[in-house]
Enzyme design. Structure first.
Site, PDB file in Angstrom:
ATOM      1  N   GLY B  50      19.062  92.180 112.134  1.00 10.72           N
ATOM      2  CA  GLY B  50      20.452  91.792 111.910  1.00 10.72           C
ATOM      3  C   GLY B  50      20.568  91.264 110.490  1.00 10.72           C
ATOM      4  O   GLY B  50      19.561  91.045 109.831  1.00 10.72           O
ATOM      5  N   CYS B  51      21.795  91.086 110.048  1.00 13.52           N
ATOM      6  CA  CYS B  51      22.001  90.556 108.697  1.00 13.52           C
ATOM      7  C   CYS B  51      21.595  89.089 108.665  1.00 13.52           C
ATOM      8  O   CYS B  51      21.087  88.580 107.689  1.00 13.52           O
ATOM      9  CB  CYS B  51      23.468  90.723 108.329  1.00 13.52           C
ATOM     10  SG  CYS B  51      23.879  90.241 106.666  1.00 13.52           S
ATOM     11  N   GLN B  52      21.794  88.398 109.774  1.00 14.66           N
ATOM     12  CA  GLN B  52      21.577  86.952 109.833  1.00 14.66           C
ATOM     13  C   GLN B  52      20.180  86.587 110.311  1.00 14.66           C
ATOM     14  O   GLN B  52      19.537  85.716 109.763  1.00 14.66           O
ATOM     15  CB  GLN B  52      22.604  86.309 110.776  1.00 14.66           C
ATOM     16  CG  GLN B  52      24.027  86.428 110.282  1.00 14.66           C
ATOM     17  CD  GLN B  52      24.295  85.535 109.094  1.00 14.66           C
ATOM     18  OE1 GLN B  52      23.601  84.565 108.849  1.00 14.66           O
ATOM     19  NE2 GLN B  52      25.302  85.868 108.311  1.00 14.66           N
ATOM     20  N   SER B 118      26.372  89.953 113.534  1.00 16.73           N
ATOM     21  CA  SER B 118      25.199  90.753 113.165  1.00 16.73           C
ATOM     22  C   SER B 118      23.909  89.943 113.193  1.00 16.73           C
ATOM     23  O   SER B 118      23.163  89.866 112.249  1.00 16.73           O
ATOM     24  CB  SER B 118      25.396  91.446 111.819  1.00 16.73           C
ATOM     25  OG  SER B 118      25.233  90.618 110.730  1.00 16.73           O
TER      26      SER B 118
END
Lengths: 411, 139
Positions: B50-52, B118
């Site tokens: 994920g982006c996070q 995300s």
């Protein structure tokens, strides 16, 4: 501790931003995600509303009054941007969709004209993906080589490494004025001068600089300067490409379409003059007008005062956050804009961000579209508080308090 | 316990919390208690990026039941993963494929499954369903 700064009239300024009165998760909003996008003052919202309510019409092509008024408003916005940057001519100001749009335009047009196999393009480690990927794509297409200037552990641009990379093969240097992740203010004037000595063109990514500091493109002597409206109080979907007149004249157009042509026949099309050559199709008219309103608003407050107040916010926040155990600040350049990236030992930035969001505080967490920079520091991402001039010392106190609470929950 | 029963049990458990803080503290505790995924399963192949935050998910078939193990570098995500695994693990591929995930919404954590977060959770839930379909096809 003196908790009030007297540089600007905060009470009155905060009233200009309607969103600052709203609550998030039952708490008063504290907006520290200004690096992602700034909030909009009523003056900008009103300018956009006025345009659509009273002036809406297509520009540069109508005989009727409304079209002339819209055209005048749009061109007046161009003049406002020209003066804001101290550009020599308004035709050096090209409206685009934003910083990314401007950089892609340049990659395409400069690429066609100036970049050949074996040529070198220099960027820095702290670039946003928008100032990496277009050049990678161009290098792949042309067989050119991308070189990257390293940084030190404080997050500062290494000038002697840059000088070592510069050569007769260097055709282009594209670096950020202010790092979105670290806050580092780069010595762009020196970078530009050094690149020019080797005959390279220089692009400055000003997306994070224009909201915070006075930019004078003639003093900098940059060839191109790009930024977005939405990070400096303006609307999304509009941005600026400044270029020196002779260089812009020399470049081939980017997109083809209406407005960018002089004459069209099926055999041959001749292109319009600057700035229209680079503005195919109906532009974001309301966006341009909104950007001009944003600039007027900033000028009214004074960019120097904005910078001074933000500097106080950053100094205070840095001092306070350093007192928390286990804090690691990412980006400790001597010359910094109001960006505070940090990590807390034993916690993940997204956990911090999620908990303080519950307390009404908006920060950004993640890699901030700078993955190579995160790799440089060997970290997956950071938590980032980025301040604007409408933020207050009291908000920072609340943020520090919330941060301590989050850490207590997580450890 | 069926997948549906397991979800209802979690909903009852979370009904005890009035405050978001208590809820999050509980999730953080669950995250800390999640059995650690075997290091040989923490592979690039099992990584959901994920982006996070990053999530690792591993699945094994044993006596026609799928056993999931997972991990994340973010503790809140990890806590929610612990709940998702509690619901889905040790069920047949058919049961998992036909099940509906409703507890996250009901305990007020809907935003964690939103694509805008995300954080890898939504992708993990999709991956769990993919495994169930894949194992069904193999059977």
């Amino acid at each position: 501790m003196e908790t009030k700064t007297n540089i600007i009239d905060l009470e009155s300024i905060r009233k200009d931003f309607p969103i600052l009165t709203r609550k998030v998760n039952g708490k008063p909003l504290i907006y520290f995600d200004n690096g992602a996008t700034s909030q909009k003052p009523q003056a900008v919202i009103a300018a956009i509303e006025k345009y659509y309510t009273l002036e809406n019409s297509n520009i540069h092509r109508g005989i009727h009054t409304l079209s002339q008024e819209a055209t005048e408003a749009y061109e007046a916005a161009r003049n406002t941007v020209q003066h804001f940057l101290n550009a020599e001519h308004s035709k050096e100001i090209i409206f685009t969709s934003g910083t990314t749009g401007s950089l892609n335009l340049l990659a395409s047009s400069i690429g066609k004209k100036h970049i050949n196999q074996g040529d070198e393009i220099i960027i820095s480690t702290m670039e946003h993906h928008s100032n990496i990927v277009p050049w990678q794509m161009l290098c792949e297409e042309k067989g050119a080589i991308l070189k990257v200037v390293p940084i030190n552990d404080k997050g500062e641009f290494l000038m002697n490494e840059f000088e070592n990379l510069l050569s007769d093969k260097t055709k282009l240097v594209s670096v950020t004025h202010v790092s979105n992740t670290l806050g580092t203010i780069n010595p762009v004037k020196e970078i530009i001068a050094k690149a020019h000595q080797k005959g390279a063109l220089v692009i400055i990514d000003g997306a994070q600089a224009v909201p915070h500091t006075k930019v004078d493109v003639r003093n900098l002597d940059c060839d191109f300067y790009v930024f977005s409206a939405h990070k400096m109080l303006g609307p999304t979907g509009v941005g600026i490409l400044y270029g020196k007149e002779s260089l812009l004249n020399d470049l081939p157009p980017y997109q083809g379409g209406g407005d960018m042509i002089k004459t069209v026949t099926f055999e041959k099309t001749t292109y319009n003059e600057l700035p229209h050559k680079f503005e195919a199709g109906t532009p974001n008219i309301a966006g341009g007008i909104g950007l001009a309103a944003a600039i007027d608003y900033m000028n009214k407050i004074g960019v120097d005062k904005i910078e001074a107040h933000e500097h106080e916010l950053l100094s205070y926040a840095t001092k306070e956050i350093k007192q928390i155990e286990g804090i690691r600040i990412i980006g400790e350049a001597n010359n910094k804009a109001s960006v505070l990236s940090f990590l807390v030992d034993g916690t993940h930035p997204s956990d911090i961000g999620m908990i303080i969001d519950k307390l009404g505080i908006a920060i950004r967490t993640g890699h901030h579209c700078t993955e190579p920079l995160m790799d440089r520091f060997d970290i997956p991402g950071t938590a980032r508080a980025s301040f604007a001039f409408y933020n207050t010392i009291e908000e920072i106190d609340t943020f520090i308090h919330a941060l301590k609470r989050a850490i207590k929950m997580l450890l | 316990m069926t997948i549906k029963e397991a979800q209802n049990e979690i909903i009852d458990e979370f009904a005890l919390f009035d405050e978001w803080m208590d809820k999050y503290e509980h999730i953080i505790e669950l995250g800390k208690d999640l059995p650690i995924i075997k290091s040989e399963h923490k592979t690039e192949e099992n990584l959901i990026k994920g982006c996070q935050s990053r999530v690792w998910l591993h699945a094994d078939l044993s006596n026609n039941n799928i056993l999931f193990t997972a991990d994340s570098d973010a503790i809140i995500t990890k806590g929610i993963i612990a709940l998702v695994i509690r619901v889905f693990s040790n069920h047949t591929p058919k049961e998992i494929a036909e099940s509906e995930l409703f507890f996250i919404d009901q305990i007020g954590l809907k935003e964690h499954l939103s694509p805008t977060r995300s954080n890898g959770l939504l992708a993990m839930v999709k991956q769990i369903k993919m495994y169930s379909i894949a194992f069904q096809a193999k059977a």
